[in-house]
Design an enzyme around this catalytic site. Sequence first.
Site, short mmCIF file in Angstrom:
data_model
loop_
_atom_site.label_atom_id
_atom_site.label_comp_id
_atom_site.label_asym_id
_atom_site.label_seq_id
_atom_site.Cartn_x
_atom_site.Cartn_y
_atom_site.Cartn_z
N CYS A 1 0.02 -0.06 -2.92
CA CYS A 1 -1.10 0.76 -2.45
C CYS A 1 -0.59 1.89 -1.55
CB CYS A 1 -2.10 -0.11 -1.70
SG CYS A 1 -3.49 0.82 -1.04
N CYS B 1 -2.89 2.76 1.41
CA CYS B 1 -2.80 1.82 2.54
C CYS B 1 -1.51 2.02 3.33
CB CYS B 1 -2.81 0.36 2.05
SG CYS B 1 -4.04 -0.01 0.82
N ASP B 2 -0.39 2.16 2.62
CA ASP B 2 0.91 2.08 3.28
C ASP B 2 1.67 3.40 3.40
OD1 ASP B 2 0.48 -0.62 3.53
OD2 ASP B 2 1.47 -1.13 1.65
#
Length: 323
Positions: free
Chosen positions: A151, A154-155
């Site tokens: 992701c 997200c990261d």
Amino acid sequence: MSVALAAKPKLKPLAVNRKKTHDLVIIGGGPAGLTAALYALRAGLDTVLVEKMVVGGLASTTFLVENYPGFPEGIAGPTLVRHLEEQVTKLGLQISWSEVKNLKHKNSSFTLQADDRQLTARAVIIAAGTEIAKLGIPGEEEFRGKGVSYCATCDGPFYKDKSILVIGGGNAAVEEALYLTRYAGKVTIVHRRDQLRADKIIADRAKSHPKIYFHWHSVLERISGGRTVQLAVIKDLQTGKTLNVPVDGIFIYVGNKPNSAPYRSLVKLDEHDFILTNDRLETTTPGLFAAGDIRSKQLRQIVTAAADGAIAADSARRFLEQA
Ligand code: NAP
């Protein structure tokens, strides 16, 4: 290593009456399931949506959706999902937060076992989507969350000025590689062929991006490191030679697998386990429909998931009227 996805809508969904036989249960709260709920509620069906985690599905992790009609500047995936969630919550959607373990059909009624609870319904739409495919290589599981990610939204922010690999050549890999250039110093796409599967418009954008590099006809064989990822072993499929590449992070986008296992006995599947339907999105069991990415079809997009949701809900309404 993750950021909040779609913010919760202001209205709360209604509690589910578990004793009742509902008109319709929708399994999955991605764009297909939420759109099915929208059409079913507007048609006056007593509808319950079952979702195991958060609504929105894969759309929630897409930073910018550029090809959903009506948004010339694109729209953030979480924002699109939040609007859709608000729309169905306002109409009185009941949500059961649980994971469906199996589905049975007897005497024109469906029984769903979802965690510790049972739900019954006269019709069911399976919109359970797909799950991220893994490479299954040494180091992938060990370094998950320690440099291996699925992701970018997200990261990505954790990789400022770092060197990262993106594995895969589809829309997800190329879009997310472009997104990662906001943070990373260098993004290298590793693809097993010498041609990207991604749409031409984004493939061209990636090829001309100054921070994006390519390892063509190559696969990731092994990941190693200390506390976090440090090294990727990449094999060139044409020469058979391997290359040790120092990296800080690896983002894997090699497609998705359908979450169709709990429904196998009631539907027909294609060779990749996606559910086969007809144009009305009926499966082989009367009253059971499938919509969105879990369905066997050519184009998996948010817009086609939404269209599936609308068609499946309309077919379910017609089925219930005739039953
Ligand atoms: P995808 O289109 O199935 O692409 C998967 C990629 O991973 C392909 O390039 C494939 O290579 C490669 N691959 C598969 N298994 C591999 C392995 N074991 N080792 C190395 N490489 C491997 O999957 P996706 O990109 O995740 O997208 C999933 C669906 O969502 C697609 O229908 C896509 O169009 C859609 N999507 C759309 C958008 C958008 O339009 N905005 C964004 C994201 C996703 P090959 O090319 O050689 O098969």
